[in-house]
Design a protein around this motif. Sequence first.
Motif, PDB file in Angstrom:
ATOM      1  N   HIS A   3      -1.117  45.920 -22.391  1.00 28.89           N
ATOM      2  CA  HIS A   3      -1.988  45.051 -21.584  1.00 28.89           C
ATOM      3  C   HIS A   3      -1.536  45.136 -20.129  1.00 28.89           C
ATOM      4  O   HIS A   3      -0.756  44.312 -19.646  1.00 28.89           O
ATOM      5  N   ARG A  19       0.778  34.812 -18.066  1.00 32.79           N
ATOM      6  CA  ARG A  19       1.228  36.026 -18.752  1.00 32.79           C
ATOM      7  C   ARG A  19       1.499  35.739 -20.232  1.00 32.79           C
ATOM      8  O   ARG A  19       1.166  36.559 -21.101  1.00 32.79           O
ATOM      9  N   ILE A  45      -0.514  37.694 -23.306  1.00 28.04           N
ATOM     10  CA  ILE A  45       0.182  38.491 -24.306  1.00 28.04           C
ATOM     11  C   ILE A  45       0.073  37.870 -25.694  1.00 28.04           C
ATOM     12  O   ILE A  45       0.079  38.588 -26.705  1.00 28.04           O
ATOM     13  N   ALA A  94       3.866  46.916 -23.722  1.00 28.77           N
ATOM     14  CA  ALA A  94       4.662  46.050 -22.843  1.00 28.77           C
ATOM     15  C   ALA A  94       4.970  46.707 -21.515  1.00 28.77           C
ATOM     16  O   ALA A  94       5.147  47.915 -21.415  1.00 28.77           O
ATOM     17  N   THR A 124       5.802  41.509 -18.667  1.00 27.10           N
ATOM     18  CA  THR A 124       5.573  40.735 -19.893  1.00 27.10           C
ATOM     19  C   THR A 124       6.534  41.075 -21.027  1.00 27.10           C
ATOM     20  O   THR A 124       6.410  40.527 -22.117  1.00 27.10           O
ATOM     21  N   HIS A 146       7.756  38.767 -23.933  1.00 30.28           N
ATOM     22  CA  HIS A 146       6.838  38.271 -24.958  1.00 30.28           C
ATOM     23  C   HIS A 146       6.624  39.302 -26.066  1.00 30.28           C
ATOM     24  O   HIS A 146       6.636  38.950 -27.251  1.00 30.28           O
ATOM     25  N   GLU A 147       6.430  40.561 -25.705  1.00 27.08           N
ATOM     26  CA  GLU A 147       6.285  41.588 -26.736  1.00 27.08           C
ATOM     27  C   GLU A 147       7.577  41.714 -27.550  1.00 27.08           C
ATOM     28  O   GLU A 147       7.540  41.878 -28.773  1.00 27.08           O
ATOM     29  N   SER A 183       7.850  39.024 -30.175  1.00 31.19           N
ATOM     30  CA  SER A 183       6.651  38.822 -30.990  1.00 31.19           C
ATOM     31  C   SER A 183       6.851  39.099 -32.474  1.00 31.19           C
ATOM     32  O   SER A 183       6.124  38.561 -33.313  1.00 31.19           O
TER      33      SER A 183
END
Length: 388
Positions: free
Chosen positions: A189, A201, A205, A232, A236, A239-240, A243
């Motif tokens: 993204h 953000r 995500i 990623a 960001t 966050h990835e 996850s």
Amino acid sequence: MKPPPDTYNPATTGQRVDQIDTPALVVDLDAMERNIQRMAEFARKHQVRWRPHAKMHKSAELALQMQAAGATGACVQKTAEAEALAAGGVNDIFISNEVVAPHKLLRVARLAALLAARGGRLAIAVDSPEGIQRLGEALAAARAAADVLIEIDVGQGRCGAAPGPETLALAQAVHGQPQMRFAGLHAYHGGAQHLRSARARREAIAGAVEAARRTRDLIAAAGIDVPLVTGAGTGTLVHEAASGVYGELQAGSFLFMDADYAANEREPAQPNFEHALFVKTQVISARATHAVCDAGHKSHAIDSGLPRVLAQDDRHALDYASGGDEHGILRARRPGGHLPALGQMLWLIPGHCDPSVNLHDVMVGVRGGLEGGAVERLLRVDARGALS
């Protein structure tokens, strides 16, 4: 790595920092290596792989340095970038973009064969049935094989198949091709990377993660293993990584950290990446109201804004204004602030590192800081102008 003899060098190894010609693209090696160390530690902590995007630095030498620190390989966006890195010794390359022109696909197939012969691998993204068919024909003609990832659109609105059944159909098509190994999903993204607020953000995500999770599970339910979800960026990656869906991070700008990324609200969990890429410039004209330096738009990209001037304190803070291709106009940020003198050396932090690197043949690697350091390495920009 030495640049070719017909390339102008702004510096030679062993020179003091103040002897580097201007304008020149300079890498603070100490800061860069701290960034690499922090990225490697972050990936180990979260048990994810990292495959830095080489479209940012365009240097086989730097790609190999990060692999030595633990990176899986390198991402590129262009066939020519992949060829340039392979020529420099990089053997694990992912073209995270679609290639559909037949003549380019033949180059891709030949590169896949070359890397396989060296014990490496080539991976490439697809997002359409026709793209899969064309890639399969090229691989068959070259008697080569490649890893293939389906790109899904997780919010960028650029390339990528729709998450869900459309991507399942593509995975089934890849799975049926003898020259292709289905390697997973490419779910990047890009539009979320420079959303300024941390909350924006996170929300962007969260949607990307859910789309990738849903699509992965759908493909797995159809009996096809999904080995990896990759994506990623520097903005960001926290966050990835957290996850539980993404297994690989493609962040690249962390290596140098440009002014635009630094403008983002920082996530507490994000490593403290430092600025490591600068344009060294010199004041060539001084007036009572402003000074002029020799670094104009030909030395740094402006698509993400003008560069910031590195300043030692508020009194010396300067604002950079456009002076055209070869000039930058410098004004004191505060009334009564100090203006630089004729001949003074200054450091600019580019707004966007990727296209700024692409403007230079060589990056000057400095050890010991920007004030009293010395030139240790000249880093060739191997993939400069690799647009095809």
